[in-house]
Design a protein around this motif. Structure first.
Motif, PDB file in Angstrom:
ATOM      1  N   MET A 140       0.863  -1.173   0.000  1.00 30.97           N
ATOM      2  CA  MET A 140       0.000   0.000   0.000  1.00 30.97           C
ATOM      3  C   MET A 140       0.902   1.226   0.000  1.00 30.97           C
ATOM      4  N   VAL A 141       0.442   2.305  -0.595  1.00 34.41           N
ATOM      5  CA  VAL A 141       1.219   3.540  -0.581  1.00 34.41           C
ATOM      6  C   VAL A 141       0.949   4.270   0.729  1.00 34.41           C
ATOM      7  N   MET A 142       1.981   4.510   1.505  1.00 33.05           N
ATOM      8  CA  MET A 142       1.829   5.329   2.698  1.00 33.05           C
ATOM      9  C   MET A 142       2.791   6.505   2.592  1.00 33.05           C
ATOM     10  N   LEU A 143       2.236   7.699   2.538  1.00 30.39           N
ATOM     11  CA  LEU A 143       3.037   8.910   2.444  1.00 30.39           C
ATOM     12  C   LEU A 143       3.136   9.535   3.822  1.00 30.39           C
ATOM     13  N   LYS A 144       4.338   9.554   4.360  1.00 31.18           N
ATOM     14  CA  LYS A 144       4.568  10.084   5.699  1.00 31.18           C
ATOM     15  C   LYS A 144       5.236  11.452   5.618  1.00 31.18           C
ATOM     16  N   ASP A 145       5.575  12.013   6.766  1.00 33.34           N
ATOM     17  CA  ASP A 145       6.090  13.382   6.806  1.00 33.34           C
ATOM     18  C   ASP A 145       7.323  13.571   5.930  1.00 33.34           C
ATOM     19  N   ASN A 146       8.213  12.576   5.906  1.00 28.36           N
ATOM     20  CA  ASN A 146       9.426  12.715   5.091  1.00 28.36           C
ATOM     21  C   ASN A 146       9.124  12.776   3.600  1.00 28.36           C
ATOM     22  N   HIS A 147       8.143  11.996   3.145  1.00 25.92           N
ATOM     23  CA  HIS A 147       7.750  12.052   1.733  1.00 25.92           C
ATOM     24  C   HIS A 147       7.196  13.443   1.384  1.00 25.92           C
ATOM     25  N   ILE A 148       6.405  13.966   2.306  1.00 23.77           N
ATOM     26  CA  ILE A 148       5.767  15.266   2.057  1.00 23.77           C
ATOM     27  C   ILE A 148       6.809  16.384   2.072  1.00 23.77           C
ATOM     28  N   TRP A 149       7.714  16.345   3.035  1.00 25.77           N
ATOM     29  CA  TRP A 149       8.748  17.375   3.098  1.00 25.77           C
ATOM     30  C   TRP A 149       9.652  17.315   1.863  1.00 25.77           C
ATOM     31  N   ALA A 150       9.928  16.109   1.404  1.00 25.17           N
ATOM     32  CA  ALA A 150      10.832  15.958   0.263  1.00 25.17           C
ATOM     33  C   ALA A 150      10.210  16.435  -1.047  1.00 25.17           C
ATOM     34  N   THR A 151       8.880  16.386  -1.140  1.00 30.45           N
ATOM     35  CA  THR A 151       8.204  16.785  -2.385  1.00 30.45           C
ATOM     36  C   THR A 151       7.596  18.178  -2.314  1.00 30.45           C
ATOM     37  N   GLY A 152       7.552  18.756  -1.113  1.00 29.10           N
ATOM     38  CA  GLY A 152       7.076  20.129  -0.983  1.00 29.10           C
ATOM     39  C   GLY A 152       5.671  20.283  -0.449  1.00 29.10           C
ATOM     40  N   SER A 153       4.801  19.293  -0.689  1.00 27.38           N
ATOM     41  CA  SER A 153       3.433  19.398  -0.177  1.00 27.38           C
ATOM     42  C   SER A 153       2.742  18.046  -0.266  1.00 27.38           C
ATOM     43  N   ILE A 154       1.644  17.927   0.466  1.00 28.12           N
ATOM     44  CA  ILE A 154       0.824  16.716   0.407  1.00 28.12           C
ATOM     45  C   ILE A 154       0.284  16.522  -1.005  1.00 28.12           C
ATOM     46  N   THR A 155      -0.193  17.591  -1.594  1.00 30.12           N
ATOM     47  CA  THR A 155      -0.760  17.498  -2.946  1.00 30.12           C
ATOM     48  C   THR A 155       0.280  17.004  -3.942  1.00 30.12           C
ATOM     49  N   ASN A 156       1.487  17.546  -3.884  1.00 28.72           N
ATOM     50  CA  ASN A 156       2.552  17.103  -4.793  1.00 28.72           C
ATOM     51  C   ASN A 156       2.850  15.618  -4.613  1.00 28.72           C
ATOM     52  N   ALA A 157       2.915  15.193  -3.353  1.00 25.56           N
ATOM     53  CA  ALA A 157       3.262  13.796  -3.071  1.00 25.56           C
ATOM     54  C   ALA A 157       2.178  12.845  -3.576  1.00 25.56           C
ATOM     55  N   VAL A 158       0.916  13.175  -3.318  1.00 24.93           N
ATOM     56  CA  VAL A 158      -0.186  12.299  -3.748  1.00 24.93           C
ATOM     57  C   VAL A 158      -0.252  12.225  -5.269  1.00 24.93           C
ATOM     58  N   LYS A 159      -0.161  13.360  -5.932  1.00 32.63           N
ATOM     59  CA  LYS A 159      -0.253  13.364  -7.394  1.00 32.63           C
ATOM     60  C   LYS A 159       0.917  12.618  -8.030  1.00 32.63           C
ATOM     61  N   ALA A 160       2.100  12.767  -7.455  1.00 35.66           N
ATOM     62  CA  ALA A 160       3.273  12.084  -8.010  1.00 35.66           C
ATOM     63  C   ALA A 160       3.135  10.576  -7.897  1.00 35.66           C
ATOM     64  N   VAL A 161       2.660  10.097  -6.744  1.00 34.73           N
ATOM     65  CA  VAL A 161       2.576   8.651  -6.566  1.00 34.73           C
ATOM     66  C   VAL A 161       1.425   8.063  -7.364  1.00 34.73           C
ATOM     67  N   ARG A 162       0.368   8.835  -7.588  1.00 31.21           N
ATOM     68  CA  ARG A 162      -0.759   8.340  -8.371  1.00 31.21           C
ATOM     69  C   ARG A 162      -0.346   8.041  -9.817  1.00 31.21           C
ATOM     70  N   ARG A 163       0.616   8.778 -10.309  1.00 37.11           N
ATOM     71  CA  ARG A 163       1.051   8.561 -11.691  1.00 37.11           C
ATOM     72  C   ARG A 163       1.687   7.183 -11.872  1.00 37.11           C
ATOM     73  N   VAL A 164       2.295   6.654 -10.813  1.00 37.59           N
ATOM     74  CA  VAL A 164       2.967   5.366 -10.942  1.00 37.59           C
ATOM     75  C   VAL A 164       2.224   4.217 -10.258  1.00 37.59           C
ATOM     76  N   ALA A 165       1.481   4.505  -9.182  1.00 31.64           N
ATOM     77  CA  ALA A 165       0.793   3.442  -8.440  1.00 31.64           C
ATOM     78  C   ALA A 165      -0.517   3.032  -9.096  1.00 31.64           C
ATOM     79  N   GLY A 166      -1.086   3.912  -9.908  1.00 27.06           N
ATOM     80  CA  GLY A 166      -2.313   3.576 -10.611  1.00 27.06           C
ATOM     81  C   GLY A 166      -3.520   3.468  -9.689  1.00 27.06           C
TER      82      GLY A 166
END
Length: 312
Positions: A186-212
């Motif tokens: 399962m995809v779990m986006l935690k604080d480090n993922h969000i900080w590394a990508t700049g925002s929750i929205t950026n992280a979710v959209k980026a992973v959706r492109r590959v996780a389907g």
């Protein structure tokens, strides 16, 4: 992205209340048995000095349950003794509650004396640990059900390296959800993922492109605003991490009210949940309660294996 069926997830929570004796061993992947030789390599890396003393006469040994708890780990125990050429006859089904206060005969193990002792400590260590996790899991599940809460009680991925399959198995025997088994489940986006990508929205959209569409996306959030952003971005689950009391339940209700009829999602509570605080974290707007307390720092169920004296 298609919304997940909330009713189906809640139905799955009730399905974790497994009946005693239900064979979970069928779930195990074919590759799992490869861990057993590594357990023996650790425990007997060279000569078996004491085994030389007992020889290879055929013997019977009784597996005794010496403390109260839920019996779990049957397939692993079987494989341990199969590896050394022994057989196991179980007298209690997996998931049974071993009573406290007296010794309970759990199984009979048959094989050559030296081989029984080769498998003894490996099998007992695994069984004690797995049963301890099942016991803690059963207690957490029962506490939640006593409150009338029908959501998902789940473990976490904070497991012992190399021993996860046993620990997750113990959770399931105890009746709680094993949560994700690994990073691929399962995809779990935690604080480090969000900080590394700049925002929750950026992280979710980026992973959706590959996780389907086939993988759920779970986002760790620290507040209503973060959870609201995650849902808007397409998260399936929002984990309200370390929120407690009124802050937790108010945020969960506000999220459900705002998004009702627009998007389905689940609210998870996590962070610092122990036996004494479990009931304060469940509520009508909480769907999942995840805790590492069912497998980290849990007690063991005490077992012993005793070879029967030779008949004169």
């Amino acid at each position: 992205m298609s919304d997940i069926p909330l009713a189906a997830i809640k139905a799955a929570a009730e399905a974790t209340d497994l009946s005693v004796g239900q064979d979970l061993g069928h779930l195990l992947p074919p590759s799992w048995t490869t861990v057993v030789p590594t357990w023996f390599a650790e425990d007997t890396p060279s000569y078996d000095w004491a085994g030389f003393v007992v020889g290879e006469d055929e013997q019977e040994a009784i597996l005794w349950g010496k403390s109260g708890g839920v019996l779990a780990g049957v397939p692993f125990f079987d494989e341990v003794f199969k590896y050394v050429g022994c057989t196991v006859e179980w007298l209690l089904p997996e998931g049974s509650v071993i009573p406290s206060g007296s010794k309970t005969k759990v199984a009979v193990v048959r094989g050559k004396a030296r081989h029984l002792l080769l498998g003894e400590r490996v099998g007992l260590n695994m069984l004690a640990r797995c049963s301890g996790i099942a016991t803690a899991s059963r207690k957490f599940r029962d506490l939640a059900r006593q409150e009338g809460w029908k959501g998902v009680v789940a473990g976490t991925r904070k497991t012992t390296p190399g021993f996860r399959i046993v620990e997750k198995y113990g959770m399931m025997v105890g009746g709680v959800d094993p949560h994700r088994h690994d990073l691929s489940s399962m995809v779990m986006l935690k604080d480090n993922h969000i900080w590394a990508t700049g925002s929750i929205t950026n992280a979710v959209k980026a992973v959706r492109r590959v996780a389907g569409f086939s993988l759920l996306v779970n986002v760790e959030c620290q507040s209503f605003d973060e959870a609201d952003e995650a849902i808007a971005a397409g998260a399936n689950i929002v984990m309200l991490d370390n929120l407690e009391g009124n802050d937790l339940h108010a945020a969960a209700k506000q999220l459900k009210d705002k998004w009702r009829g627009k998007r389905e999602f689940l609210v998870e509570t996590s962070g610092g949940i122990v036996e004494g605080s479990l009931t304060s974290r469940v509520g009508p707007d909480i769907d999942i309660l995840s805790t590492s307390a069912v497998h980290q720092g849990t007690g063991y169920v005490d077992f012993s294996l005793k070879i029967q004296p030779k008949k004169k």
